[in-house]
Write a protein that holds these residues in place. Structure first.
Motif, PDB file in Angstrom:
ATOM      1  N   ARG A  23     -52.833  21.174  19.949  1.00 43.98           N
ATOM      2  CA  ARG A  23     -53.993  22.038  20.156  1.00 43.98           C
ATOM      3  C   ARG A  23     -54.968  21.821  19.008  1.00 43.98           C
ATOM      4  O   ARG A  23     -54.603  21.315  17.950  1.00 43.98           O
ATOM      5  CB  ARG A  23     -53.568  23.504  20.212  1.00 43.98           C
ATOM      6  N   GLU A  27     -58.191  26.442  17.846  1.00 42.76           N
ATOM      7  CA  GLU A  27     -57.272  27.197  18.697  1.00 42.76           C
ATOM      8  C   GLU A  27     -56.132  27.786  17.882  1.00 42.76           C
ATOM      9  O   GLU A  27     -55.762  28.951  18.063  1.00 42.76           O
ATOM     10  CB  GLU A  27     -56.711  26.308  19.804  1.00 42.76           C
ATOM     11  N   LEU A  28     -55.575  26.987  16.985  1.00 41.05           N
ATOM     12  CA  LEU A  28     -54.479  27.458  16.141  1.00 41.05           C
ATOM     13  C   LEU A  28     -54.936  28.584  15.221  1.00 41.05           C
ATOM     14  O   LEU A  28     -54.239  29.588  15.059  1.00 41.05           O
ATOM     15  CB  LEU A  28     -53.882  26.312  15.330  1.00 41.05           C
ATOM     16  N   SER A  30     -57.374  30.656  15.651  1.00 40.51           N
ATOM     17  CA  SER A  30     -57.616  31.843  16.467  1.00 40.51           C
ATOM     18  C   SER A  30     -56.299  32.511  16.859  1.00 40.51           C
ATOM     19  O   SER A  30     -56.163  33.733  16.786  1.00 40.51           O
ATOM     20  CB  SER A  30     -58.396  31.451  17.721  1.00 40.51           C
ATOM     21  N   GLN A  31     -55.331  31.723  17.268  1.00 41.86           N
ATOM     22  CA  GLN A  31     -54.053  32.274  17.708  1.00 41.86           C
ATOM     23  C   GLN A  31     -53.315  32.974  16.569  1.00 41.86           C
ATOM     24  O   GLN A  31     -52.767  34.056  16.754  1.00 41.86           O
ATOM     25  CB  GLN A  31     -53.155  31.171  18.273  1.00 41.86           C
ATOM     26  N   TYR A  32     -53.296  32.342  15.383  1.00 43.48           N
ATOM     27  CA  TYR A  32     -52.506  32.868  14.269  1.00 43.48           C
ATOM     28  C   TYR A  32     -53.315  33.708  13.281  1.00 43.48           C
ATOM     29  O   TYR A  32     -52.759  34.272  12.343  1.00 43.48           O
ATOM     30  CB  TYR A  32     -51.800  31.724  13.536  1.00 43.48           C
TER      31      TYR A  32
END
Length: 96
Positions: A23, A27-28, A30-32
C-alpha cells in the motif's frame, strides 16, 4: 507539546508493512495515524537493523524468521512466529 510514544511491536508492524510496499505511504499513515516522516524513519531503521543483524554475530544465530517448511508445505508455526515477533520487538526496542 509532548511527542507520542509508540510501542516497539507497533513500530515493527508498521515498518514491515511499509517495507512490503503493498500500500502507499499515505494509506499506511492514514490507517495507523502516524506522520509520513515517522513512517519513513521507522522503515529506514528497520532496513538498517536487518542489514546489521546479518553482518554482525547475533546472540540468536539459530533464529529463523518465522517461516518453515513442514512436510512439503509452507506453514508458519506459532513458536516460530512468536520468535519472529520477539526478534522484531527487540530490534525496535533498541530504536526507542
Amino acid at each position: 507539546m509532548q511527542c507520542k510514544k509508540y510501542p516497539a511491536d507497533f513500530k515493527a508492524k508498521v515498518a514491515l508493512e511499509a517495507i512490503r510496499e503493498t500500500r502507499t505511504t499515505a494509506e499506511l499513515c492514514s490507517q495507523y495515524g502516524v506522520h509520513v516522516t515517522m513512517l519513513g524513519r521507522w522503515r529506514q531503521q528497520a532496513i538498517e537493523h536487518i542489514r546489521t543483524g546479518f553482518s554482525e554475530k547475533s546472540e540468536k544465530s539459530d533464529l529463523t524468521l518465522g517461516v518453515t517448511l513442514v512436510e512439503g508445505t509452507d506453514k508458519i508455526t506459532e513458536k516460530k512466529m512468536k520468535c519472529c515477533v520477539e526478534f522484531q520487538t527487540s530490534i525496535f526496542s533498541k530504536l526507542s
